[in-house]
Motif scaffolding. Structure first.
Motif, PDB file in Angstrom:
ATOM      1  N   MET A   1     -66.146 -84.507 -35.035  1.00 58.62           N
ATOM      2  CA  MET A   1     -65.260 -83.406 -35.407  1.00 58.62           C
ATOM      3  C   MET A   1     -63.801 -83.842 -35.336  1.00 58.62           C
ATOM      4  SD  MET A   1     -66.998 -80.144 -33.495  1.00 58.62           S
ATOM      5  CE  MET A   1     -65.646 -79.094 -34.041  1.00 58.62           C
ATOM      6  N   THR A   2     -62.999 -83.319 -36.225  1.00 57.80           N
ATOM      7  CA  THR A   2     -61.575 -83.622 -36.231  1.00 57.80           C
ATOM      8  C   THR A   2     -60.834 -82.631 -35.340  1.00 57.80           C
ATOM      9  OG1 THR A   2     -61.661 -84.496 -38.489  1.00 57.80           O
ATOM     10  CG2 THR A   2     -59.510 -83.833 -37.662  1.00 57.80           C
ATOM     11  N   ILE A   3     -59.991 -83.152 -34.459  1.00 59.81           N
ATOM     12  CA  ILE A   3     -59.209 -82.309 -33.567  1.00 59.81           C
ATOM     13  C   ILE A   3     -57.993 -81.802 -34.333  1.00 59.81           C
ATOM     14  CG2 ILE A   3     -57.919 -82.199 -31.399  1.00 59.81           C
ATOM     15  CD1 ILE A   3     -59.576 -84.633 -30.463  1.00 59.81           C
ATOM     16  N   ARG A   4     -57.859 -80.494 -34.419  1.00 62.56           N
ATOM     17  CA  ARG A   4     -56.763 -79.878 -35.162  1.00 62.56           C
ATOM     18  C   ARG A   4     -55.582 -79.641 -34.212  1.00 62.56           C
ATOM     19  NH1 ARG A   4     -58.262 -77.589 -39.975  1.00 62.56           N
ATOM     20  NH2 ARG A   4     -56.812 -75.836 -39.739  1.00 62.56           N
ATOM     21  N   VAL A   5     -54.461 -80.273 -34.513  1.00 68.30           N
ATOM     22  CA  VAL A   5     -53.312 -80.263 -33.610  1.00 68.30           C
ATOM     23  C   VAL A   5     -52.145 -79.465 -34.184  1.00 68.30           C
ATOM     24  CG1 VAL A   5     -51.649 -81.706 -32.365  1.00 68.30           C
ATOM     25  CG2 VAL A   5     -53.983 -82.541 -32.746  1.00 68.30           C
ATOM     26  N   LEU A   6     -51.560 -78.636 -33.341  1.00 68.45           N
ATOM     27  CA  LEU A   6     -50.353 -77.882 -33.686  1.00 68.45           C
ATOM     28  C   LEU A   6     -49.195 -78.440 -32.871  1.00 68.45           C
ATOM     29  CD1 LEU A   6     -48.622 -75.472 -34.698  1.00 68.45           C
ATOM     30  CD2 LEU A   6     -49.698 -74.073 -32.928  1.00 68.45           C
ATOM     31  N   LEU A   7     -48.098 -78.797 -33.543  1.00 66.69           N
ATOM     32  CA  LEU A   7     -46.912 -79.321 -32.874  1.00 66.69           C
ATOM     33  C   LEU A   7     -45.877 -78.216 -32.728  1.00 66.69           C
ATOM     34  CD1 LEU A   7     -46.503 -82.665 -34.868  1.00 66.69           C
ATOM     35  CD2 LEU A   7     -47.724 -82.317 -32.705  1.00 66.69           C
ATOM     36  N   ALA A   8     -45.432 -77.962 -31.507  1.00 65.28           N
ATOM     37  CA  ALA A   8     -44.419 -76.921 -31.267  1.00 65.28           C
ATOM     38  C   ALA A   8     -43.235 -77.530 -30.529  1.00 65.28           C
ATOM     39  CB  ALA A   8     -45.023 -75.771 -30.465  1.00 65.28           C
ATOM     40  N   ASP A   9     -42.156 -77.782 -31.261  1.00 63.39           N
ATOM     41  CA  ASP A   9     -40.951 -78.389 -30.692  1.00 63.39           C
ATOM     42  C   ASP A   9     -39.788 -78.049 -31.608  1.00 63.39           C
ATOM     43  OD1 ASP A   9     -38.870 -80.415 -29.930  1.00 63.39           O
ATOM     44  OD2 ASP A   9     -40.492 -81.121 -28.628  1.00 63.39           O
ATOM     45  N   ASP A  10     -38.645 -77.734 -31.029  1.00 61.97           N
ATOM     46  CA  ASP A  10     -37.507 -77.350 -31.869  1.00 61.97           C
ATOM     47  C   ASP A  10     -36.786 -78.554 -32.482  1.00 61.97           C
ATOM     48  OD1 ASP A  10     -36.703 -77.913 -29.165  1.00 61.97           O
ATOM     49  OD2 ASP A  10     -34.707 -77.179 -29.667  1.00 61.97           O
ATOM     50  N   LEU A  21     -47.864 -90.186 -35.775  1.00 59.84           N
ATOM     51  CA  LEU A  21     -48.763 -90.776 -34.783  1.00 59.84           C
ATOM     52  C   LEU A  21     -50.128 -90.107 -34.795  1.00 59.84           C
ATOM     53  CD1 LEU A  21     -49.191 -92.702 -32.383  1.00 59.84           C
ATOM     54  CD2 LEU A  21     -48.272 -90.901 -30.901  1.00 59.84           C
ATOM     55  N   VAL A  22     -50.135 -88.787 -34.736  1.00 61.53           N
ATOM     56  CA  VAL A  22     -51.406 -88.049 -34.692  1.00 61.53           C
ATOM     57  C   VAL A  22     -52.218 -88.253 -35.962  1.00 61.53           C
ATOM     58  CG1 VAL A  22     -52.427 -85.738 -34.651  1.00 61.53           C
ATOM     59  CG2 VAL A  22     -50.557 -86.300 -33.089  1.00 61.53           C
ATOM     60  N   ASN A  23     -51.568 -88.192 -37.110  1.00 60.91           N
ATOM     61  CA  ASN A  23     -52.282 -88.337 -38.384  1.00 60.91           C
ATOM     62  C   ASN A  23     -52.779 -89.755 -38.634  1.00 60.91           C
ATOM     63  OD1 ASN A  23     -52.082 -85.640 -39.062  1.00 60.91           O
ATOM     64  ND2 ASN A  23     -50.258 -85.894 -40.328  1.00 60.91           N
ATOM     65  N   SER A  24     -52.321 -90.701 -37.823  1.00 60.06           N
ATOM     66  CA  SER A  24     -52.794 -92.079 -37.968  1.00 60.06           C
ATOM     67  C   SER A  24     -54.174 -92.270 -37.343  1.00 60.06           C
ATOM     68  CB  SER A  24     -51.802 -93.057 -37.325  1.00 60.06           C
ATOM     69  OG  SER A  24     -51.808 -92.935 -35.905  1.00 60.06           O
ATOM     70  N   GLU A  25     -54.608 -91.283 -36.576  1.00 61.05           N
ATOM     71  CA  GLU A  25     -55.910 -91.355 -35.909  1.00 61.05           C
ATOM     72  C   GLU A  25     -57.002 -90.713 -36.760  1.00 61.05           C
ATOM     73  OE1 GLU A  25     -56.366 -92.924 -32.625  1.00 61.05           O
ATOM     74  OE2 GLU A  25     -54.554 -93.664 -33.614  1.00 61.05           O
ATOM     75  N   PRO A  26     -58.171 -91.343 -36.850  1.00 56.93           N
ATOM     76  CA  PRO A  26     -59.249 -90.805 -37.699  1.00 56.93           C
ATOM     77  C   PRO A  26     -59.891 -89.530 -37.178  1.00 56.93           C
ATOM     78  CG  PRO A  26     -60.038 -92.681 -36.447  1.00 56.93           C
ATOM     79  CD  PRO A  26     -58.560 -92.613 -36.217  1.00 56.93           C
ATOM     80  N   ASP A  27     -59.710 -89.240 -35.873  1.00 60.05           N
ATOM     81  CA  ASP A  27     -60.385 -88.078 -35.297  1.00 60.05           C
ATOM     82  C   ASP A  27     -59.460 -86.894 -35.046  1.00 60.05           C
ATOM     83  OD1 ASP A  27     -59.013 -89.441 -33.321  1.00 60.05           O
ATOM     84  OD2 ASP A  27     -60.424 -88.896 -31.738  1.00 60.05           O
ATOM     85  N   MET A  28     -58.243 -86.923 -35.588  1.00 58.76           N
ATOM     86  CA  MET A  28     -57.336 -85.800 -35.383  1.00 58.76           C
ATOM     87  C   MET A  28     -56.357 -85.660 -36.530  1.00 58.76           C
ATOM     88  SD  MET A  28     -54.939 -87.291 -32.260  1.00 58.76           S
ATOM     89  CE  MET A  28     -56.335 -87.704 -31.211  1.00 58.76           C
ATOM     90  N   GLU A  29     -55.816 -84.451 -36.689  1.00 59.00           N
ATOM     91  CA  GLU A  29     -54.825 -84.201 -37.734  1.00 59.00           C
ATOM     92  C   GLU A  29     -53.890 -83.074 -37.316  1.00 59.00           C
ATOM     93  OE1 GLU A  29     -56.101 -82.383 -41.378  1.00 59.00           O
ATOM     94  OE2 GLU A  29     -57.767 -81.328 -40.421  1.00 59.00           O
ATOM     95  N   VAL A  30     -52.646 -83.152 -37.770  1.00 55.42           N
ATOM     96  CA  VAL A  30     -51.677 -82.089 -37.530  1.00 55.42           C
ATOM     97  C   VAL A  30     -51.883 -81.020 -38.594  1.00 55.42           C
ATOM     98  CG1 VAL A  30     -49.238 -81.465 -37.502  1.00 55.42           C
ATOM     99  CG2 VAL A  30     -49.980 -83.614 -36.463  1.00 55.42           C
ATOM    100  N   VAL A  31     -52.190 -79.806 -38.159  1.00 54.30           N
ATOM    101  CA  VAL A  31     -52.463 -78.729 -39.115  1.00 54.30           C
ATOM    102  C   VAL A  31     -51.279 -77.791 -39.296  1.00 54.30           C
ATOM    103  CG1 VAL A  31     -54.953 -78.781 -38.746  1.00 54.30           C
ATOM    104  CG2 VAL A  31     -53.519 -77.310 -37.296  1.00 54.30           C
ATOM    105  N   ALA A  32     -50.295 -77.880 -38.374  1.00 60.01           N
ATOM    106  CA  ALA A  32     -49.115 -77.009 -38.495  1.00 60.01           C
ATOM    107  C   ALA A  32     -48.026 -77.473 -37.544  1.00 60.01           C
ATOM    108  CB  ALA A  32     -49.486 -75.560 -38.204  1.00 60.01           C
ATOM    109  N   GLU A  33     -46.797 -77.047 -37.848  1.00 59.60           N
ATOM    110  CA  GLU A  33     -45.637 -77.343 -36.994  1.00 59.60           C
ATOM    111  C   GLU A  33     -44.871 -76.050 -36.741  1.00 59.60           C
ATOM    112  OE1 GLU A  33     -43.232 -80.777 -38.172  1.00 59.60           O
ATOM    113  OE2 GLU A  33     -44.771 -81.245 -39.658  1.00 59.60           O
ATOM    114  N   ALA A  34     -44.394 -75.888 -35.505  1.00 59.18           N
ATOM    115  CA  ALA A  34     -43.616 -74.709 -35.131  1.00 59.18           C
ATOM    116  C   ALA A  34     -42.333 -75.150 -34.447  1.00 59.18           C
ATOM    117  CB  ALA A  34     -44.424 -73.817 -34.195  1.00 59.18           C
TER     118      ALA A  34
END
Length: 226
Positions: A1-10, A21-34
């Motif tokens: 399963m792919t780990i769906r990551v949300l980045l929250a930083d101003d 960095l996160v999207n370079s990994e086969p088992d995870m992806e950034v799905v949104a930014e806040a």
């Protein structure tokens, strides 16, 4: 399963670096930014995030308030929050764990540490750095009001634990992994996992990180005086 990551930083530049960095990994992806806490809470709902990398200090709603809202929402029970902080020795670290975060990580961490943190949180484990297990959490909990109703209630709730569950909880509070606890108590890692899960259920803990806080707040584990 792919780990769906949300980045929250101003800081947009920091988010961009984390995203690459996160999207370079086969088992995870950034799905949104806040860029603030309120946006993070909304995106956690709409983008089905598994793990939120949450900056503690952001304009508007900060990461601490956002973490409380995420943890309190039954629809987001599966979401794990990893707090990002510039300085590990910070009272907000303990507050974030109380709010429901699965752990914290310094912004100066190595790339492998960050990626490992995401995987650890996604697996439901606590991410507590060596600095924390050496006394950070104990230090700030010792400074809090130990006579509050919440602490007393948690002490009473420990009565529901078996003797072995208490032993395991003490080891968890020391920052030890299931394998390490199994070796110390001379049982199997699966047995340790079972005790940990039962302790979380009985104490109403979201994950291992909250077990650590409860262990100190209830008085089961006492801060060591350096």
């Amino acid at each position: 399963m792919t780990i769906r990551v949300l980045l929250a930083d101003d800081q947009a530049l920091l988010r961009s670096a984390f995203k690459v960095l996160v999207n370079s990994e086969p088992d995870m992806e950034v799905v949104a930014e806040a860029s603030d806490g309120a946006e993070a809470v909304e995106l956690a709902k709409t983008r089905s995030a598994d793990v939120v990398l949450m900056d503690i200090r952001m304009p508007g709603m900060d990461g601490l308030a956002a973490t409380r809202l995420i943890s309190a929402d039954p629809a987001l029970a599966h979401v794990r929050v990893v707090m990002l902080t510039t300085f590990e020795v910070d009272e907000y670290v303990v507050q974030s764990l109380r709010a429901g975060a699965s752990g914290f990580l310094g912004k100066g961490a190595e790339p492998d540490e960050l990626l490992g943190a995401i995987r650890i949180a996604a697996a439901g484990d606590a991410l507590l750095s060596p600095a924390a297990t050496k006394g950070l959490i104990a230090k700030f909990l010792a400074q809090s009001d130990s006579s509050d109703d919440d602490g007393g209630a948690r002490a009473e709730r420990l009565d529901a634990l078996t003797g072995r569950e208490r032993e395991v909880l003490v080891q968890v509070a020391g920052g030890h992994s299931n394998d390490e606890i199994a070796e110390r108590l001379e049982v199997s890692p699966l047995t340790v996992k079972t005790h940990v899960n039962r302790a979380m259920a009985k104490l109403g803990a979201r994950d291992r990180a909250q077990l650590v806080v409860i262990a100190y707040e209830s008085g089961l584990v006492r801060p060591r005086v350096e």
